[in-house]
Design an enzyme around this catalytic site. Structure first.
Site, PDB file in Angstrom:
ATOM      1  CG  PHE A   1      36.717  54.188  45.520  1.00 56.18           C
ATOM      2  CD1 PHE A   1      36.787  52.806  45.500  1.00 56.18           C
ATOM      3  CD2 PHE A   1      37.391  54.888  44.530  1.00 56.18           C
ATOM      4  CE1 PHE A   1      37.510  52.138  44.525  1.00 56.18           C
ATOM      5  CE2 PHE A   1      38.124  54.238  43.553  1.00 56.18           C
ATOM      6  CZ  PHE A   1      38.185  52.852  43.549  1.00 56.18           C
TER       7      PHE A   1
ATOM      8  CG  PHE B   1      37.858  40.699  44.680  1.00 54.80           C
ATOM      9  CD1 PHE B   1      37.513  41.085  43.396  1.00 54.80           C
ATOM     10  CD2 PHE B   1      37.154  39.644  45.267  1.00 54.80           C
ATOM     11  CE1 PHE B   1      36.498  40.444  42.704  1.00 54.80           C
ATOM     12  CE2 PHE B   1      36.131  38.998  44.596  1.00 54.80           C
ATOM     13  CZ  PHE B   1      35.803  39.402  43.308  1.00 54.80           C
ATOM     14  CD  GLU B   2      39.498  39.395  49.038  1.00 49.80           C
ATOM     15  OE1 GLU B   2      40.495  40.142  48.969  1.00 49.80           O
ATOM     16  OE2 GLU B   2      39.218  38.542  48.168  1.00 49.80           O
TER      17      GLU B   2
ATOM     18  CG  HIS C   1      44.283  39.585  39.007  1.00 50.23           C
ATOM     19  ND1 HIS C   1      43.357  38.576  38.975  1.00 50.23           N
ATOM     20  CD2 HIS C   1      44.542  39.802  40.316  1.00 50.23           C
ATOM     21  CE1 HIS C   1      43.072  38.206  40.198  1.00 50.23           C
ATOM     22  NE2 HIS C   1      43.771  38.944  41.043  1.00 50.23           N
TER      23      HIS C   1
ATOM     24  CB  ALA D   1      47.588  50.190  46.892  1.00 47.17           C
ATOM     25  CB  VAL D   2      44.268  48.146  42.365  1.00 48.68           C
ATOM     26  CG1 VAL D   2      44.271  47.021  41.346  1.00 48.68           C
ATOM     27  CG2 VAL D   2      43.242  47.860  43.456  1.00 48.68           C
ATOM     28  CB  ILE D   3      50.152  48.509  41.672  1.00 48.39           C
ATOM     29  CG1 ILE D   3      50.033  49.453  42.885  1.00 48.39           C
ATOM     30  CG2 ILE D   3      51.317  48.904  40.773  1.00 48.39           C
ATOM     31  CD1 ILE D   3      51.204  49.415  43.839  1.00 48.39           C
TER      32      ILE D   3
ATOM     33  NE  ARG E   1      47.075  58.835  42.701  1.00 54.79           N
ATOM     34  CZ  ARG E   1      46.425  58.142  41.774  1.00 54.79           C
ATOM     35  NH1 ARG E   1      47.081  57.681  40.725  1.00 54.79           N
ATOM     36  NH2 ARG E   1      45.147  57.903  41.893  1.00 54.79           N
TER      37      ARG E   1
ATOM     38  CG  PHE F   1      47.510  42.607  47.030  1.00 52.24           C
ATOM     39  CD1 PHE F   1      47.434  41.233  46.812  1.00 52.24           C
ATOM     40  CD2 PHE F   1      48.186  43.383  46.091  1.00 52.24           C
ATOM     41  CE1 PHE F   1      48.006  40.644  45.703  1.00 52.24           C
ATOM     42  CE2 PHE F   1      48.762  42.795  44.978  1.00 52.24           C
ATOM     43  CZ  PHE F   1      48.666  41.439  44.781  1.00 52.24           C
TER      44      PHE F   1
END
Ligand code: INI
Length: 157
Positions: free
Chosen positions: A114, A58-59, A89, A81-83, A128, A23
């Protein structure tokens, strides 16, 4: 004076597993490049690095745990990368990834790093991930080497 444990930043002989979320792959590929470059610069051999892709951040914990439990790796590095989007969500994915990765390290005893970017937008993420604010993948690789060596130093006394 206390006896200070000083782990060397020497990656030679360390076996490292990388788990990378697909993702936002445009960003996570850059994190991966930064991590691999830093591992190599510190002496980790290509032959001692394994790479697994997962669908999303998440996985990351379940695959990191599976890798850690094999006993074949000195460190596991999780990259994602969580945007932030329109919904909450983002909070769920970012929170679960952080809590899960943290738990894996404690449960397996294998340093589990992490390397998940959490940003408001894509521009911040790119900055980043090798842009003007460094590369979190590179930082994660350095943290993996340092923590793996520290754990070894503690175990060997
Ligand atoms: N996964 C990410 O790695 N980053 C995100 O920003 C993201 N958002 O925003 O939804 C994301 N979602 C997918 C998630 O990680 C799982 O793959 C999915 O929910 C299936 O379990």
């Amino acid at each position: 004076m206390p006896k200070e444990l000083q782990p060397e930043m020497d990656g030679k002989g360390l076996r490292v597993a990388l788990v990378v979320a697909r993702f936002n792959e445009f960003v996570t590929r850059r994190l991966l490049e930064g991590a691999v470059e830093t591992l190599g610069r510190h002496g980790v051999s290509d032959d001692d690095i394994v790479l697994s892709w997962v669908p999303g951040s998440f996985e990351l914990p379940v695959v990191a745990k599976t890798l850690g439990q094999t006993g074949q790796y000195d460190a596991v590095i999780c990259l994602g990368a969580v945007i932030r989007g329109e919904t909450d969500h983002y909070n769920m994915v970012a929170g679960q990834a952080a809590a899960g990765i943290s738990a894996v390290g404690r449960e397996t005893g294998v340093p589990t790093i992490f390397g998940v970017l959490t940003t408001e937008n894509m521009e911040q993420a790119i900055n980043r991930a090798g842009g003007k604010s460094g590369n979190l993948g590179s930082n994660a690789a350095a943290a993996a080497i340092e923590t793996a060596r520290l754990v070894q130093a503690i175990k060997t006394g």
